[in-house]
Motif scaffolding. Structure first.
Motif, PDB file in Angstrom:
ATOM      1  N   HIS A   1       0.833  -1.217   0.000  1.00  0.00           N
ATOM      2  CA  HIS A   1       0.000   0.000   0.000  1.00  0.00           C
ATOM      3  C   HIS A   1       0.861   1.257   0.000  1.00  0.00           C
ATOM      4  O   HIS A   1       0.557   2.238  -0.672  1.00  0.00           O
ATOM      5  CB  HIS A   1      -0.939   0.005   1.212  1.00  0.00           C
ATOM      6  CG  HIS A   1      -1.964  -1.081   1.159  1.00  0.00           C
ATOM      7  ND1 HIS A   1      -2.897  -1.169   0.173  1.00  0.00           N
ATOM      8  CD2 HIS A   1      -2.189  -2.142   1.975  1.00  0.00           C
ATOM      9  CE1 HIS A   1      -3.668  -2.236   0.361  1.00  0.00           C
ATOM     10  NE2 HIS A   1      -3.248  -2.846   1.459  1.00  0.00           N
ATOM     11  N   GLY A   2       1.925   1.237   0.777  1.00  0.00           N
ATOM     12  CA  GLY A   2       2.772   2.432   0.883  1.00  0.00           C
ATOM     13  C   GLY A   2       3.430   2.801  -0.433  1.00  0.00           C
ATOM     14  O   GLY A   2       3.654   3.969  -0.723  1.00  0.00           O
ATOM     15  N   PHE A   3       3.741   1.804  -1.254  1.00  0.00           N
ATOM     16  CA  PHE A   3       4.455   2.041  -2.515  1.00  0.00           C
ATOM     17  C   PHE A   3       3.523   2.072  -3.730  1.00  0.00           C
ATOM     18  O   PHE A   3       4.002   2.075  -4.861  1.00  0.00           O
ATOM     19  CB  PHE A   3       5.527   0.961  -2.719  1.00  0.00           C
ATOM     20  CG  PHE A   3       6.803   1.227  -1.970  1.00  0.00           C
ATOM     21  CD1 PHE A   3       6.844   1.173  -0.593  1.00  0.00           C
ATOM     22  CD2 PHE A   3       7.973   1.556  -2.645  1.00  0.00           C
ATOM     23  CE1 PHE A   3       8.015   1.430   0.111  1.00  0.00           C
ATOM     24  CE2 PHE A   3       9.152   1.810  -1.966  1.00  0.00           C
ATOM     25  CZ  PHE A   3       9.164   1.751  -0.575  1.00  0.00           C
ATOM     26  N   ALA A   4       2.228   2.102  -3.516  1.00  0.00           N
ATOM     27  CA  ALA A   4       1.296   2.072  -4.656  1.00  0.00           C
ATOM     28  C   ALA A   4       1.599   3.212  -5.627  1.00  0.00           C
ATOM     29  O   ALA A   4       1.767   4.363  -5.224  1.00  0.00           O
ATOM     30  CB  ALA A   4      -0.142   2.172  -4.150  1.00  0.00           C
ATOM     31  N   GLY A   5       1.696   2.875  -6.898  1.00  0.00           N
ATOM     32  CA  GLY A   5       1.883   3.893  -7.937  1.00  0.00           C
ATOM     33  C   GLY A   5       3.294   4.415  -8.078  1.00  0.00           C
ATOM     34  O   GLY A   5       3.542   5.314  -8.885  1.00  0.00           O
ATOM     35  N   ILE A   6       4.223   3.869  -7.331  1.00  0.00           N
ATOM     36  CA  ILE A   6       5.620   4.321  -7.432  1.00  0.00           C
ATOM     37  C   ILE A   6       6.273   3.632  -8.641  1.00  0.00           C
ATOM     38  O   ILE A   6       6.134   2.422  -8.819  1.00  0.00           O
ATOM     39  CB  ILE A   6       6.385   3.973  -6.132  1.00  0.00           C
ATOM     40  CG1 ILE A   6       5.801   4.725  -4.938  1.00  0.00           C
ATOM     41  CG2 ILE A   6       7.883   4.258  -6.278  1.00  0.00           C
ATOM     42  CD1 ILE A   6       5.901   6.227  -4.988  1.00  0.00           C
TER      43      ILE A   6
END
Ligand code: PGA
Length: 250
Positions: A150-155
């Motif tokens: 979740h924290g890295f979504a879209g990175i």
């Protein structure tokens, strides 16, 4: 793969500007010419400009302990990425467990902050880690994977290049209980594998993963000499110049 270690001081809600300045003045001579590792200080927001000025001309980097994701706005009590940059700071912690625990920060907020930091060219140190109950329930891997997912979504792969992760088991923070090097290495491998699954093996092998949680001069070398451990995020033991310098010189 050799990754330059980052040794970071998280001062939490300690030190006035005068105390922060005195720390830097005492600390700089202790780490003069130390180029093996990167060093960063994360003072409270009221000491940020003072620490930037005191560390000017050195290789020491300075960052916020928490940053809002918006550039500006009606967010009473918050500090924006533009404000961080304007005083010469370059780094920010994101999602420290104390932010998650006491200020209800979720993985979704962490993700917004991460995107914001990267948009502004700020180096983010994203903190993740399991609680004691989660570890005892055998949930450590699931928790770490969820926080990363979740924290890295879209990175993107390109964006990921500067991101640093701090693995901080919540039960080890401020408790004097340190994860053994084996426990830390196991967790770091889970984190690196998850980064590889999301962003590819090349990103994962370059990403620095710090350990945090009761790092002290006495245990720093056994942790930091592990190849999987790319530095430390240090709370309590970073408040005294000689103690933090001893960790830097692990
Ligand atoms: P500690 O804190 O070193 O005092 O355990 C670490 C942290 O919270 O980053």
């Amino acid at each position: 793969m050799s990754r330059k270690a980052l040794i970071a001081a998280n001062w939490k809600m300690y030190k006035t500007p005068a105390e922060a300045k005195a720390f830097v003045e005492a600390f700089l001579p202790l780490v003069a010419n130390h180029s093996r590792d990167e060093i960063a200080l994360f003072p409270s927001v009221t000491s940020l400009a003072t620490v930037v000025a005191a560390a000017a001309g050195s290789t020491i980097r300075v960052g916020l302990q928490n940053m809002h994701f918006a550039d500006e706005g009606a967010y009473t009590g918050e500090t924006s990425p533009l404000m961080l940059r304007a005083v010469g700071a370059t780094h920010t912690l994101i999602g420290h467990s104390e932010r998650r625990q006491y200020f209800a920060e979720t993985d979704e907020v962490v993700n917004k902050k991460l995107h914001s930091a990267l948009r502004h060219g700020i180096l983010p140190v994203v903190c993740i880690g399991e609680s004691l109950a989660e570890r005892e329930a055998g949930e450590t891997a699931r928790v770490l994977k969820t926080q990363i997912h979740h924290g890295f979504a879209g990175i993107t792969v390109e964006q990921a290049a500067t991101i640093v992760i701090a693995y901080e088991p919540v039960w080890a923070i401020g408790t004097g209980k340190t994860a053994t090097p084996e426990m830390a290495v196991d967790a770091h491998r889970i984190v690196r594998a998850e980064i590889a699954a999301i962003l590819g093996a090349a990103v994962a092998s370059h990403m620095r993963i710090l350990y945090g949680g009761s790092v002290k001069p006495e245990n720093a070398s056994s942790l930091l000499n592990e190849e999987e451990i790319d530095g430390a995020l240090v709370g309590g033991a970073s408040l005294i110049p000689s103690s933090f310098a001893a960790i830097v010189h692990y």
